[in-house]
Design a protein around this motif. Structure first.
Motif, PDB file in Angstrom:
ATOM      1  N   CYS A 129      45.448 -83.554 -56.501  1.00 14.19           N
ATOM      2  CA  CYS A 129      44.372 -84.037 -57.426  1.00 14.19           C
ATOM      3  C   CYS A 129      44.990 -83.657 -58.819  1.00 14.19           C
ATOM      4  N   TRP A 130      45.541 -84.608 -59.570  1.00 14.27           N
ATOM      5  CA  TRP A 130      46.014 -84.572 -61.049  1.00 14.27           C
ATOM      6  C   TRP A 130      44.937 -84.342 -61.887  1.00 14.27           C
ATOM      7  N   GLN A 131      45.212 -83.122 -62.664  1.00 12.39           N
ATOM      8  CA  GLN A 131      44.417 -82.876 -63.870  1.00 12.39           C
ATOM      9  C   GLN A 131      44.908 -83.044 -65.243  1.00 12.39           C
ATOM     10  N   PRO A 132      44.316 -83.333 -66.289  1.00 10.60           N
ATOM     11  CA  PRO A 132      44.847 -83.882 -67.491  1.00 10.60           C
ATOM     12  C   PRO A 132      45.629 -82.574 -68.293  1.00 10.60           C
ATOM     13  N   GLU A 133      45.006 -81.452 -68.145  1.00  7.21           N
ATOM     14  CA  GLU A 133      45.558 -80.162 -68.668  1.00  7.21           C
ATOM     15  C   GLU A 133      46.969 -79.919 -68.076  1.00  7.21           C
ATOM     16  N   PHE A 134      47.261 -80.411 -66.975  1.00  2.99           N
ATOM     17  CA  PHE A 134      48.806 -80.203 -66.326  1.00  2.99           C
ATOM     18  C   PHE A 134      50.000 -80.298 -67.476  1.00  2.99           C
ATOM     19  N   LYS A 187      50.816 -74.364 -92.132  1.00  8.50           N
ATOM     20  CA  LYS A 187      50.816 -75.289 -91.061  1.00  8.50           C
ATOM     21  C   LYS A 187      51.852 -74.831 -90.187  1.00  8.50           C
ATOM     22  N   VAL A 188      51.308 -75.279 -88.786  1.00  5.19           N
ATOM     23  CA  VAL A 188      52.109 -74.831 -87.724  1.00  5.19           C
ATOM     24  C   VAL A 188      52.765 -76.215 -87.491  1.00  5.19           C
ATOM     25  N   ARG A 189      54.084 -75.901 -86.862  1.00  4.70           N
ATOM     26  CA  ARG A 189      54.764 -77.237 -86.632  1.00  4.70           C
ATOM     27  C   ARG A 189      54.355 -77.619 -85.167  1.00  4.70           C
ATOM     28  N   VAL A 190      53.895 -78.751 -85.236  1.00  2.00           N
ATOM     29  CA  VAL A 190      53.445 -79.510 -83.765  1.00  2.00           C
ATOM     30  C   VAL A 190      54.082 -80.561 -83.361  1.00  2.00           C
ATOM     31  N   ASP A 191      54.092 -80.668 -82.141  1.00  2.00           N
ATOM     32  CA  ASP A 191      54.481 -81.979 -81.304  1.00  2.00           C
ATOM     33  C   ASP A 191      53.117 -82.912 -80.845  1.00  2.00           C
ATOM     34  N   ILE A 192      53.327 -83.950 -80.786  1.00  2.00           N
ATOM     35  CA  ILE A 192      51.973 -84.737 -80.445  1.00  2.00           C
ATOM     36  C   ILE A 192      52.357 -85.977 -79.537  1.00  2.00           C
ATOM     37  N   THR A 193      51.707 -86.117 -78.668  1.00  2.00           N
ATOM     38  CA  THR A 193      52.140 -87.500 -77.786  1.00  2.00           C
ATOM     39  C   THR A 193      50.748 -87.781 -77.314  1.00  2.00           C
ATOM     40  N   TRP A 194      50.898 -88.842 -76.451  1.00  2.00           N
ATOM     41  CA  TRP A 194      49.774 -89.342 -75.408  1.00  2.00           C
ATOM     42  C   TRP A 194      49.998 -88.858 -74.235  1.00  2.00           C
ATOM     43  N   ILE A 195      48.871 -88.624 -73.367  1.00  2.00           N
ATOM     44  CA  ILE A 195      48.765 -88.122 -72.142  1.00  2.00           C
ATOM     45  C   ILE A 195      47.665 -88.860 -71.369  1.00  2.00           C
ATOM     46  N   PRO A 196      48.050 -88.915 -70.182  1.00  2.00           N
ATOM     47  CA  PRO A 196      47.004 -89.788 -69.085  1.00  2.00           C
ATOM     48  C   PRO A 196      45.545 -88.731 -69.245  1.00  2.00           C
ATOM     49  N   TRP A 197      44.387 -89.357 -69.281  1.00  2.00           N
ATOM     50  CA  TRP A 197      43.215 -88.400 -69.233  1.00  2.00           C
ATOM     51  C   TRP A 197      42.367 -89.322 -67.958  1.00  2.00           C
ATOM     52  N   LEU A 223      59.074 -79.849 -54.142  1.00  2.00           N
ATOM     53  CA  LEU A 223      58.572 -80.202 -55.442  1.00  2.00           C
ATOM     54  C   LEU A 223      57.107 -79.712 -55.674  1.00  2.00           C
ATOM     55  N   LEU A 224      56.181 -79.815 -54.620  1.00  2.00           N
ATOM     56  CA  LEU A 224      54.675 -79.124 -54.798  1.00  2.00           C
ATOM     57  C   LEU A 224      54.776 -77.813 -55.100  1.00  2.00           C
ATOM     58  N   HIS A 225      55.558 -76.991 -54.359  1.00  2.00           N
ATOM     59  CA  HIS A 225      55.740 -75.613 -54.267  1.00  2.00           C
ATOM     60  C   HIS A 225      56.601 -75.120 -55.596  1.00  2.00           C
ATOM     61  N   ARG A 226      57.535 -75.964 -56.131  1.00  2.00           N
ATOM     62  CA  ARG A 226      58.081 -75.516 -57.427  1.00  2.00           C
ATOM     63  C   ARG A 226      56.954 -75.847 -58.591  1.00  2.00           C
ATOM     64  N   LEU A 227      56.201 -76.655 -58.589  1.00  2.00           N
ATOM     65  CA  LEU A 227      55.255 -77.067 -59.478  1.00  2.00           C
ATOM     66  C   LEU A 227      54.039 -75.747 -59.389  1.00  2.00           C
ATOM     67  N   ARG A 228      53.721 -75.305 -58.369  1.00  2.00           N
ATOM     68  CA  ARG A 228      52.782 -74.354 -58.033  1.00  2.00           C
ATOM     69  C   ARG A 228      53.289 -72.992 -58.515  1.00  2.00           C
ATOM     70  N   LEU A 229      54.678 -72.775 -58.625  1.00  2.00           N
ATOM     71  CA  LEU A 229      55.225 -71.521 -59.078  1.00  2.00           C
ATOM     72  C   LEU A 229      55.331 -71.743 -60.577  1.00  2.00           C
ATOM     73  N   LEU A 230      55.268 -72.853 -61.035  1.00  2.00           N
ATOM     74  CA  LEU A 230      55.310 -73.048 -62.569  1.00  2.00           C
ATOM     75  C   LEU A 230      53.801 -73.105 -63.087  1.00  2.00           C
ATOM     76  N   GLY A 231      52.870 -72.676 -62.335  1.00  2.00           N
ATOM     77  CA  GLY A 231      51.509 -72.943 -62.749  1.00  2.00           C
ATOM     78  C   GLY A 231      50.797 -74.343 -62.976  1.00  2.00           C
ATOM     79  N   VAL A 232      51.542 -75.369 -62.368  1.00  2.00           N
ATOM     80  CA  VAL A 232      50.827 -76.717 -62.086  1.00  2.00           C
ATOM     81  C   VAL A 232      50.323 -76.893 -60.753  1.00  2.00           C
TER      82      VAL A 232
END
Length: 784
Positions: free
Chosen positions: A442-447, A243-253, A410-419
């Motif tokens: 436009c916010w996407q859950p996979e972010f 088993k791989v070590r996993v982190d789990i949480t709730w996120i908006p969908w 902030l928006l430019h930094r997030l784009r650099l990080l792939g968000v």
């Protein structure tokens, strides 16, 4: 159905009818423990469902600790049966456990030979109950229906629970048992999951629970109904990988993400409609059609109460004609199209987007586990008043204001990080100043996964962006990629990354001898210098690098344009245009003003515009003498002449002479057509201002032979198609009127100028133009 101390509630994921049935069954059964199909690691965060800030749609996100890109989602909407079960357990203070295989097994490949063809749903983010064959389709076919979705809606989703809330589950279990008896979909993966579920049911019994409710996919009920031996299940689970070590949480969908059947979606085609079915009180169809009418009226579609009444009647009539117990989504949309939208598919698509799918975005409490980078982003979103939303919205920023400048960074930094939360957009404000930016948010859950991946670069957004920029620079191989990165660093305010990026850029530029690469890299550097004026960034190193690139482009451009094919010539023409604009910004003397020295950086750019003009003159003279490979293409030579003409470094007489030589019989028609295309690109008004140029072009075109005309026609059509519509119309009128060689007649005098009346208007014009002293109102009135 019930099995001794256990009630097996087989459901279809994300179904409002199943959710209502589960709520009624739990209220009737009154269990002392609730077990839910889902990753076992979710036990650590299920208590957060008691928080009022956990608002569906939400999803459980599990990702490998050492590789956040390996992630899986388990989404829940308000109409999801699992969410109803969670809420029931929380509201009644009951223990709730997730009994599916831990997600950590899904991120590791199976080593058992029997599992080679297993469907590892967690690794690719699919739903937890995907089957090789859809059991609902087989059941619908057995019932005589060709549409499994419509059959399931009629049988389950549109029916309210009866006196015995457990009876529907018994019927579904019996149907699934018949399918399982035929061996449908019993993959190795399903057998392992069901073995783990049975172990968890046994564990709940050993813990002393006597009335256990199990909420799981209906397909699994037959396997959980009859318990094999403990040894049997242990033997099955012995083949699991480490088993791989996993982190789990709730996120908006979002409802929109629920509607997607691939990637991270759940395959719910109509989450907005399902939410309405689950939450509406009374008959859902009239209420939903009323909402559709409100939406259409808000978009200026004329919809009245009479339309709504007629649409309800039509939907109910269609349901009767089609033998359905209640008007479903198909009948309701048919009524919307026919009555409310008056047959318009455009208006119907609006209803689909807003109401059938919807833009609902869930909320997650601050207490939910999160990486430090996510917490820093949440802090910035609150301080900058940028709340994530699923519905796209436009944002105009004035970079002269501190808050808007921080939002831009902030928006430019997030784009650099792939968000890609924000994407640059065309401004709705009529302004071309460098102080203004426009974004589409436009916010996407996979972010959430991308933020977890970006956490390797730092614990804050700024730190992560700086480290990511430096790492990207060191891995870059193209000069244009580096100059674009420099521009991004300036836009994002990453002064900590600029020294390292500039060192890599200088090394790469010194080794790169490709003029096309240099020309493609220069505009980004010059734009970065331009943005630096507004953002207050240090520009000395940038100005030096830009001036050095410009010098090398000026020297190497003419020979680099020799022997290019049509595709390469078109690409080089675009680069020449970009370099021309960049040098005009880089050299203050390019426009005839300034000293040739950048006063902000001290960089000497004097004479750069002259050297660029010399390069264009050299390019314009490189005519093919012994075939196309010996000279520059006509497209580039014509473009060079046009740029020199626009800058006033070439008069119309010389331009006409060059055009006459190109259009002579000594040159090939294809080369001449390319020259004309390069000369006219960017505006054909000069043909109207100088009739001699138009006459030369008309004379040449009239003399082209029929065979050659077929070859040059596509080039000419493309050239004139790029001109303004008014210019094309005027040119056509002048050619039709002819002759074209005569100079335009001088306008006739319409009267003599009255000096006294003209002098009286001068003070008022000076005030209007802001160049004179303010004059008394009475005097202005007399003068006018």
């Amino acid at each position: 159905m019930t099995n001794g101390e256990v009630a097996l509630l087989g459901i279809r994921h994300h179904g409002p009818g199943s959710a209502r049935a589960v709520a009624a069954a739990l209220a009737q059964w009154r269990p002392d423990a609730v077990l839910i199909e889902g990753p076992a690691e979710a036990d650590a965060v299920v208590h957060l469902a008691a928080e009022k800030d956990l608002v569906p749609p939400v999803a459980l996100l599990a990702h490998a600790v050492d590789d956040p890109a390996k992630a899986a989602f388990w989404p829940y909407a308000e109409f999801s049966p699992e969410w109803v079960a969670i809420r029931h357990a929380v509201d009644h203070d009951l223990p709730v456990r997730f009994i599916d295989l831990p997600a950590g097994y899904g991120f590791a490949p199976f080593t058992d030979a029997d599992a080679d063809d297993a469907d590892d749903h967690a690794a690719d983010g699919a739903g937890p109950d995907e089957l090789p064959t859809d059991p609902l389709a087989l059941l619908a076919e057995a019932a005589g229906h060709d549409d499994p979705e419509r059959w399931w809606e009629d049988v389950v989703e549109h029916r309210a629970p009866g006196a015995d809330a457990l009876a529907p589950f018994a019927a579904v279990a019996e149907a699934m048992g018949a399918l399982r008896a035929e061996g449908l979909g019993e993959s190795r993966r399903d057998q392992l999951r069901e073995a783990h579920m049975r172990q968890q049911i046994r564990a709940a019994r050993r813990a002393g629970h006597r009335r256990i409710a199990v909420v799981c996919g209906a397909f699994h009920v037959p396997a959980l109904e009859t318990m094999p031996t403990v040894a049997h299940d242990r033997a099955l689970l012995a083949g699991l990988p480490k088993k791989v070590r996993v982190d789990i949480t709730w996120i908006p969908w979002t409802h929109r993400r629920l509607s997607q059947a691939t990637g991270y979606g759940a395959g719910v085609q109509s989450p907005g409609w399902y939410h309405h079915l689950f939450t509406a009180v009374g008959d859902p169809v009239p209420r939903w059609l009323t909402r559709a009418a409100e939406l259409l009226r808000a978009e200026d579609h004329p919809v009245s109460s009479a339309h709504v009444i007629e649409a309800v009647r039509l939907a109910e009539t269609l349901a009767v004609l089609r033998g359905r117990p209640l008007a479903g989504l198909t009948e309701t949309l048919d009524a919307v199209r026919a009555v409310l939208c008056e047959g318009s598919d455009v208006a119907l698509e609006l209803v689909r987007e807003r109401l059938v799918v919807g833009d609902a975005l869930g909320e997650v409490p601050d207490a939910a586990p999160a990486v430090p980078l996510q917490r820093d982003l949440a802090r910035l979103q609150r301080s900058l008043r940028l709340k994530p939303a699923a519905a796209p919205r436009d944002l105009d920023l004035d970079l002269r204001k501190d808050t808007d400048a921080a939002r831009s960074r902030l928006l430019h930094r997030l784009r650099l990080l792939g968000v890609e939360w924000g994407v640059p957009a065309r401004s709705s404000v009529n302004s071309t100043g460098t102080f203004r930016e426009s974004w589409r948010l436009c916010w996407q859950p996979e972010f959430a996964v991308r933020i977890a991946e970006a956490a390797q670069w730092g614990t804050t957004v700024e730190e992560a962006a700086v480290n990511k920029a430096v790492g990207t620079a060191r891995a870059a191989v193209e000069l244009a990629e580096l100059t674009g990165l420099v521009e991004t660093c300036l836009l994002a305010g990453l002064s900590g990354a600029l020294p390292a990026v500039m060192r890599v850029l200088a090394d790469c530029a010194a080794l790169d001898t490709d003029v096309a690469h240099l020309a493609g890299a220069l505009p980004a550097l010059v734009r970065a210098l331009r943005y630096g004026d507004v953002r207050g960034t240090e520009r000395g190193a940038l100005a030096g690098a830009a001036a050095g690139l410009a010098e090398r482009v000026c020297v190497g451009l003419p020979p680099a344009c020799v022997g290019l094919d049509a595709e390469s010539a078109a690409a080089m023409r675009a680069r020449i245009d970009e370099v021309h604009g960049a040098i005009a910004l880089l050299d203050p003397a390019a426009s005839g003003t300034g000293t040739g020295t950048d006063t902000d950086t001290g960089t000497d750019t004097g004479g750069l515009a002259e050297r660029w003009a010399a390069a264009l003159r050299s390019l314009a003279r490189r005519e093919p003498t012994a075939g196309p490979a010996t000279g520059a293409p006509g497209l580039l030579r014509g473009r060079a002449v046009r740029l020199l003409l626009d800058d006033g470094r070439l008069d119309s007489e010389e331009a006409g002479r060059r055009l006459r030589l190109v259009l002579s019989v000594a040159n090939s028609p294809a080369d001449a057509a390319g020259w004309v295309e390069g000369f006219l690109t960017g505006g054909g008004a000069l043909l109207l201002h100088d009739p001699r140029l138009l006459a030369l072009l008309d004379e040449w075109l009239g003399g082209v032979s029929g065979e050659v005309f077929t070859d040059v026609l596509p080039l000419l059509r493309r050239t004139f198609a790029g001109l303004e519509a008014g210019v094309r119309t005027t040119i056509g009128g002048r050619v039709a009127a002819g002759p074209l060689g005569a100079a335009p007649a001088a306008p006739e005098a319409v009267g003599e100028l009255d000096p006294d009346r003209a002098d009286a208007a001068v003070p008022v014009l000076a005030v209007l133009l802001g160049v004179g002293p303010k004059i008394p109102r009475q005097r202005a009135g007399r003068n006018t």
